[in-house]
Design a protein around this motif. Structure first.
Motif, short mmCIF file in Angstrom:
data_model
loop_
_atom_site.label_atom_id
_atom_site.label_comp_id
_atom_site.label_asym_id
_atom_site.label_seq_id
_atom_site.Cartn_x
_atom_site.Cartn_y
_atom_site.Cartn_z
N LYS A 132 -12.26 -8.05 7.39
CA LYS A 132 -13.21 -6.94 7.28
C LYS A 132 -14.20 -7.26 6.17
CE LYS A 132 -13.29 -2.04 5.93
NZ LYS A 132 -12.43 -0.89 5.54
N LEU A 133 -15.49 -7.01 6.40
CA LEU A 133 -16.53 -7.28 5.41
C LEU A 133 -17.17 -5.97 4.95
CD1 LEU A 133 -18.32 -10.34 7.05
CD2 LEU A 133 -16.60 -10.38 5.25
N VAL A 134 -17.39 -5.88 3.64
CA VAL A 134 -18.05 -4.72 3.06
C VAL A 134 -19.29 -5.18 2.31
CG1 VAL A 134 -17.85 -2.80 1.41
CG2 VAL A 134 -15.88 -3.46 2.82
N PHE A 135 -20.45 -4.60 2.64
CA PHE A 135 -21.70 -4.94 1.96
C PHE A 135 -22.20 -3.70 1.21
CE2 PHE A 135 -21.28 -7.84 5.50
CZ PHE A 135 -21.60 -9.07 4.94
N PRO A 136 -22.21 -3.75 -0.13
CA PRO A 136 -22.54 -2.55 -0.90
C PRO A 136 -24.00 -2.17 -0.91
CG PRO A 136 -22.16 -4.41 -2.37
CD PRO A 136 -21.82 -4.88 -0.98
N GLY A 137 -24.90 -3.06 -0.48
CA GLY A 137 -26.32 -2.75 -0.57
C GLY A 137 -26.82 -2.86 -2.00
N PHE A 138 -27.92 -2.19 -2.29
CA PHE A 138 -28.54 -2.32 -3.60
C PHE A 138 -27.70 -1.64 -4.68
CE2 PHE A 138 -31.32 -0.76 -6.99
CZ PHE A 138 -31.90 -1.94 -7.40
N PHE A 139 -27.53 -2.35 -5.80
CA PHE A 139 -26.85 -1.77 -6.96
C PHE A 139 -27.40 -2.43 -8.21
CE2 PHE A 139 -24.33 -5.47 -5.80
CZ PHE A 139 -24.10 -6.08 -7.03
N THR A 140 -27.16 -1.80 -9.35
CA THR A 140 -27.57 -2.35 -10.64
C THR A 140 -26.40 -2.27 -11.60
OG1 THR A 140 -28.29 -0.25 -11.60
CG2 THR A 140 -29.90 -1.44 -10.25
N LEU A 141 -26.58 -2.83 -12.79
CA LEU A 141 -25.52 -2.75 -13.80
C LEU A 141 -25.24 -1.30 -14.18
CD1 LEU A 141 -26.52 -5.67 -16.21
CD2 LEU A 141 -24.76 -5.66 -14.44
N GLN A 142 -26.22 -0.44 -13.99
CA GLN A 142 -26.07 0.95 -14.39
C GLN A 142 -25.29 1.79 -13.37
OE1 GLN A 142 -29.10 -0.78 -14.96
NE2 GLN A 142 -28.22 -0.99 -17.01
N ASN A 143 -25.11 1.27 -12.13
CA ASN A 143 -24.31 2.04 -11.17
C ASN A 143 -23.17 1.19 -10.60
OD1 ASN A 143 -25.92 0.41 -9.57
ND2 ASN A 143 -26.35 1.99 -8.05
N ALA A 144 -22.45 0.55 -11.52
CA ALA A 144 -21.27 -0.24 -11.13
C ALA A 144 -20.20 0.65 -10.51
CB ALA A 144 -20.70 -0.98 -12.34
N ASP A 145 -20.31 1.97 -10.73
CA ASP A 145 -19.35 2.90 -10.12
C ASP A 145 -19.38 2.79 -8.60
OD1 ASP A 145 -21.99 3.94 -10.38
OD2 ASP A 145 -21.25 5.95 -9.91
N LEU A 146 -20.56 2.49 -8.04
CA LEU A 146 -20.68 2.33 -6.59
C LEU A 146 -19.73 1.23 -6.09
CD1 LEU A 146 -23.99 2.12 -4.59
CD2 LEU A 146 -22.32 0.30 -4.36
N LEU A 147 -19.67 0.12 -6.82
CA LEU A 147 -18.82 -1.00 -6.42
C LEU A 147 -17.35 -0.65 -6.53
CD1 LEU A 147 -20.78 -3.86 -8.25
CD2 LEU A 147 -20.94 -3.20 -5.85
N VAL A 148 -16.98 -0.01 -7.63
CA VAL A 148 -15.57 0.37 -7.84
C VAL A 148 -15.14 1.38 -6.78
CG1 VAL A 148 -13.94 1.46 -9.41
CG2 VAL A 148 -15.66 -0.11 -10.30
N ASN A 149 -15.98 2.36 -6.49
CA ASN A 149 -15.63 3.37 -5.48
C ASN A 149 -15.44 2.74 -4.11
OD1 ASN A 149 -15.75 5.38 -7.41
ND2 ASN A 149 -17.87 5.92 -6.96
N LEU A 150 -16.28 1.76 -3.77
CA LEU A 150 -16.12 1.07 -2.49
C LEU A 150 -14.82 0.27 -2.44
CD1 LEU A 150 -19.69 -0.26 -1.59
CD2 LEU A 150 -18.27 1.27 -0.22
N ILE A 151 -14.47 -0.38 -3.54
CA ILE A 151 -13.22 -1.14 -3.60
C ILE A 151 -12.04 -0.23 -3.31
CG2 ILE A 151 -11.62 -2.28 -5.21
CD1 ILE A 151 -14.08 -3.65 -6.46
N VAL A 152 -12.04 0.95 -3.93
CA VAL A 152 -10.94 1.90 -3.76
C VAL A 152 -10.95 2.49 -2.35
CG1 VAL A 152 -9.95 4.09 -4.56
CG2 VAL A 152 -10.87 2.45 -6.22
N GLU A 153 -12.12 2.94 -1.88
CA GLU A 153 -12.21 3.63 -0.59
C GLU A 153 -11.96 2.71 0.59
OE1 GLU A 153 -16.12 5.28 -0.71
OE2 GLU A 153 -15.64 6.62 -2.40
N GLU A 154 -12.46 1.45 0.51
CA GLU A 154 -12.37 0.53 1.64
C GLU A 154 -11.14 -0.38 1.57
OE1 GLU A 154 -14.24 0.66 4.23
OE2 GLU A 154 -15.75 2.07 3.47
N GLY A 155 -10.40 -0.31 0.47
CA GLY A 155 -9.21 -1.17 0.35
C GLY A 155 -9.56 -2.63 0.21
N VAL A 156 -10.58 -2.92 -0.59
CA VAL A 156 -11.03 -4.31 -0.79
C VAL A 156 -9.93 -5.13 -1.44
CG1 VAL A 156 -12.69 -5.79 -1.99
CG2 VAL A 156 -13.46 -3.66 -0.90
#
Length: 372
Positions: free
Chosen positions: A71-95
């Motif tokens: 399974k592949l997950v692509f987070p789209g645009f992010f910056t150092l200021q919204n690293a929460d987006l990456l962490v939330n995806l890891i938790v929600e998608e089971g990365v």
């Protein structure tokens, strides 16, 4: 007549004018299989693509994940200021597999520590590259069950050259274990490495002899696109990395510094990488970068540029950090000054922009001497 297919990538130009790098479809294919084998990626995994895909083919993670049907997950645009987006995806998608530079991983860890309830990320493997991962960061992720796997490479090498896995037969104390995890790792199957002195003589794998790291392999480029620098960068099938390294008797590569970044002080070499890593082990330090500044007596001396964590700003002085560094380094290796800033400039791929910082602080100590 067999059709030859090639594609190109550009180096980030961290140390000069960007270079065009040849990739073949075969080299991209083999490189992806190398990543799959070394990170143990399977169909059951969930792979998230954090590395920008313009940077050395995104380190090949998305290609390897596709190969095995993960399974592949692509987070789209992010910056150092919204690293929460990456962490939330890891938790929600089971990365379970991802790759990123420490500059991205550090704010992700800071956000993780604020989450309630505390997530259990056991089984998540994160390949960390672009710069040496601070031990404090690796230990922090380990508290959540995450293994940071230090990897090393460059655009010219597609990029995978080494990965750091601790050999099971090594009898290590906890301190020795984490010290080993700082190494860039063991050459992966499909690549070869050696270190040479200024005259091109091969140096022993004794963990002490420092020389330039040379690399060749199945997915290492053989030339640059229409660039005269090919002549100086390749010799007998080996690519000259520009990195100063040692190799241990067990085969672990440890990058000491870039040839252009190592600090030459009074005839001795000081590793900016080691100073940076230990500075970032201090609980008050968020980021640290060390560069050479010209000195009237010693030719060059280290200067550290430091970003403190918000809770420590105004409460920590340079003397505190020098005292901390003194636990690991000799007095002559310590930075002549520690400069606190709000932000350290970075390149397009998230590395500290040492080229810019060297220029900005090159005359810093000379001007300080003249004022006094």
């Amino acid at each position: 007549m067999r059709e030859v297919r090639q594609q190109y990538a550009n180096t980030s130009g961290t140390t000069g004018r960007p270079k065009g790098v040849y990739y073949s479809h075969r080299s991209v294919y083999l490189h992806a299989w190398g990543g799959v084998a070394n990170l143990g990626i399977r169909a059951e995994d969930c792979v998230m693509q954090i590395v920008p895909m313009f940077h050395a083919n995104g380190w090949g993670g998305h290609i390897g994940g596709t190969m095995v049907g993960a399974k592949l997950v692509f987070p789209g645009f992010f910056t150092l200021q919204n690293a929460d987006l990456l962490v939330n995806l890891i938790v929600e998608e089971g990365v379970t597999v991802t790759m990123a530079a420490p500059v991205i991983l550090i704010p992700m860890l800071e956000y993780l520590r604020k989450l309630e309830p505390r997530p259990d990320l056991k089984g998540l493997r994160i390949g960390s590259g672009a710069s040496e991962p601070p031990v404090a960061m690796m230990k922090g992720f380990a508290e959540f069950g995450v293994e940071i796997v230090h990897a090393y490479g460059a655009t010219e090498t597609s990029p995978l050259v080494t990965m750091n896995f601790v050999k099971p037969e090594l009898d290590l104390s906890e301190e020795e274990y984490w010290e080993l995890k700082r190494c860039q790792g063991l050459p992966v199957l499909g690549t070869e490495v050696k270190i040479v002195d200024a005259e091109g003589n091969e140096l022993p794998w004794d963990g002490k002899s420092m020389g330039e790291l040379l690399i060749k392999g199945l997915w290492v480029t053989r030339e640059y696109y229409n660039d005269e620098r090919t002549r100086d960068s390749f010799t007998d099938g080996w690519w000259k990395s520009g990195d100063v390294a040692v190799i241990t008797p067990e085969g672990y590569v440890k990058i000491v510094d870039r040839v252009k970044d190592v600090i030459k002080s009074g005839g001795e070499w000081i590793s900016s990488v080691d100073l940076e890593n230990y500075l970032m082990a201090h609980p008050a330090v968020y980021e640290a970068c060390v560069v050479a500044a010209e000195h009237p007596k010693w030719q060059e001396r280290p200067v550290a540029i430091v970003v403190l964590k918000p809770d420590y700003r105004g409460k920590i002085a340079s003397a505190n950090l020098k005292e901390f560094l003194g636990q690991r380094f000799s007095k002559w290796q310590l930075p002549d000054d520690i400069i606190f800033v709000d932000e350290i400039p970075k390149t397009s791929v998230g590395k500290f922009d040492k080229k810019l910082l060297r220029e900005r602080y090159r005359k810093y100590l000379m001007e300080k001497v003249n004022k006094n």
